[in-house]
Structure formats: C-alpha cells, structure tokens
Design an enzyme around this catalytic site. Structure first.
Site, short mmCIF file in Angstrom:
data_model
loop_
_atom_site.label_atom_id
_atom_site.label_comp_id
_atom_site.label_asym_id
_atom_site.label_seq_id
_atom_site.Cartn_x
_atom_site.Cartn_y
_atom_site.Cartn_z
CG ASP A 165 38.23 33.96 27.41
OD1 ASP A 165 38.89 34.98 27.72
OD2 ASP A 165 38.75 32.97 26.85
CB SER A 210 46.79 49.20 37.28
OG SER A 210 47.83 49.00 38.24
CE1 TYR A 257 47.92 44.22 36.16
CE2 TYR A 257 49.50 45.72 37.17
CZ TYR A 257 48.20 45.26 37.03
OH TYR A 257 47.19 45.83 37.76
CE LYS A 279 45.45 46.31 34.51
NZ LYS A 279 43.99 46.26 34.37
#
Length: 275
Positions: free
Chosen positions: A77, A157, A171, A175
């Site tokens: 994890d 990304s 998100y 990133k």
C-alpha cells in the site's frame, strides 16, 4: 558521490540492467507490469508491489518465467509508510539491494469539486503524491545506505502539465505535486548518486484505467452499459492511443545508463498530445 560518466560503454552495456535490482509499485497489471517486464528483459531482478497481493505474485511469476530473472511479488500500500518500508526491506533481503525504484501506483477517481469531500481529496493525494514521497524516501535510504546510488522514476501524467477534465481536481493537483517532487528530489538526492526522473503518459487504456474511466464517465452522466470512448482518448498527432509498452520503454530508458546525465526532468510520453 557523483553520477558515473559512461561514454566508454557500448550501446548494449548502456541499455543493460544486468546485476541491478528494481522495485515497481502498482506492478500487478497495466503500466506497472509492462514496466516490470521491460526492466527484467534488460536483466534486472524485480520486486513487484501491488495493493492486490495475488496480482503481484502472478505478475512476478510471469516475469521470472519469461526472462529468467529473480522476481518477487509483495502486497504494498503505497500510502502506508510501513508497508512500503517492508517491501523495500524485502527487495534488499531477497534480491540483494535496490538500484531502481519506479513509483507507478496511482488512482484517478472523478468527483466534481462541489461534491468532493476532504476524504476524497486526501485519498487521491495519499496514493499519487504521498506514495511518491514515501517510495522515493525508502528507495533513497536503501540506495544511499548501500552506497550504490540509483535512479527513481515517478510516473506522473500529462495532467501534471495542464488541466485535464472536470471532476479531476484532486488528480491534476496530485500529479502536479508528483512532478514538483521529481524536480526537488533530483536536487536533494544528486549528491548521493541518485537520479530522479518523471515519465508523463497521456491516457493509456489498461484494465485498471478502463475501470476508473468507466467510473469517471458514469459520474459525468455516461449512459449505463455504454463503453468508454477509448479510441478518442490520448491519440494525439501519432493517431493512436498509447499502449503500456510505449510507456515501459521510456521508463527503461530513464532507468538505464542511456539517461545517466539526466535528472529532474519529466519526459512526456504522450504521442504528442500536449504538443
């Protein structure tokens, strides 16, 4: 400790990872598994960590069978520092060390900002940003402790360069954080002989990504049962979506001595999508 000067090596020697040990987070399938396969093909022994322990074991068995390297699958994890440290210790104990660490694990749930809870935000940052920090820290501790140096590659990304789509505030923020960490860690870890690079894919259809994409599009009102329009996503000027191996090859470049004079950069692997 300086980064080695490698201009006297042959091309085969520059690409080879023989004798090196690598860790890939989120390596049970998709991008992570493709990365593990390419690193192993280049000769690296590989520890594959995944939140799904069964997937990690299956991927490790496949890697070992294909390329004859040592491969270990472990539950990991990336948001749990104890879990990451335990995996790093297993890489040292079972493979003999760590010279390459790939922070690949990530999530991208789609939640409109006005509906996003603190817990929703924290979950994304726990995996996508905190996971990069913890992985890099544990990798660097073991690389510096062994005096070997090494390389850390963070899967960022195109969302680390621009806004992405409605519902992806967490998100995109995470990133951008991962890309910023890549630059900062490169400066901080260079004296230890550790390079840090980022690789930024556009959307690449994988089993896990397709599941998250369906969830995201459902949240945006896509009719139930309709398949995601993957053919329209991430095609860019090259005219096709990326596949996992497109990204894995760039990671292999970063991890190899071909990139020995590079650190701090995030390489776009996006088919020209952000051109």
């Amino acid at each position: 400790m300086s980064i080695a000067e490698v201009s006297g090596k042959t091309l085969d020697e520059l690409v080879s990872l023989k004798g090196r040990r690598a860790v890939v987070t989120g390596g049970g399938r998709g991008l992570g598994k493709a990365i593990a396969l390419r690193l192993a093909e280049a000769g690296a022994d590989v520890l594959i960590g995944d939140i799904d322990e069964d997937l990690a074991h299956e991927a490790a068995a496949d890697v070992a069978q294909r390329y004859g390297v040592r491969a270990v699958g472990v539950a990991m994890d990336v948001a749990d520092s104890a879990s990451v440290a335990a995996a790093a210790d297993r890489a040292v104990g079972e493979l003999g060390g760590v010279e390459a660490w790939i922070n690949n694990a990530g999530i991208f749930p789609s939640i409109p900002l006005l509906e996003m809870s603190d817990a929703d935000w924290d979950k994304v940052f726990d995996v996508n940003a905190r996971g990069v920090f913890i992985g890099a820290r544990e990798a660097a501790r073991r690389m510096s402790g062994a005096g070997t140096g090494g390389v850390i590659v963070n899967i960022v990304s195109t969302a680390g360069f621009r806004a992405s789509a409605p519902g992806l505030a967490a998100y995109v923020g995470s990133k951008h954080a991962a890309r910023g960490l890549t630059r900062e860690l490169a400066v901080e870890l260079a004296p230890l002989g550790i390079r840090v690079l980022g690789v930024a894919p556009s959307y690449v259809p994988t089993e896990g990504n397709l599941l998250m994409l369906r969830q995201a599009l459902a949240a945006a009102g896509m009719p139930e049962g309709q398949e995601p329009p993957t053919a329209l996503m991430g095609t860019g000027p090259v005219g096709r979506p990326g596949v996992p191996d497109d990204i894995a090859r760039v990671v292999l470049f970063c991890a190899s001595d071909l990139a020995a004079f590079m650190t701090g950069s995030t390489l776009l692997a996006d088919g020209g999508d952000t051109a």
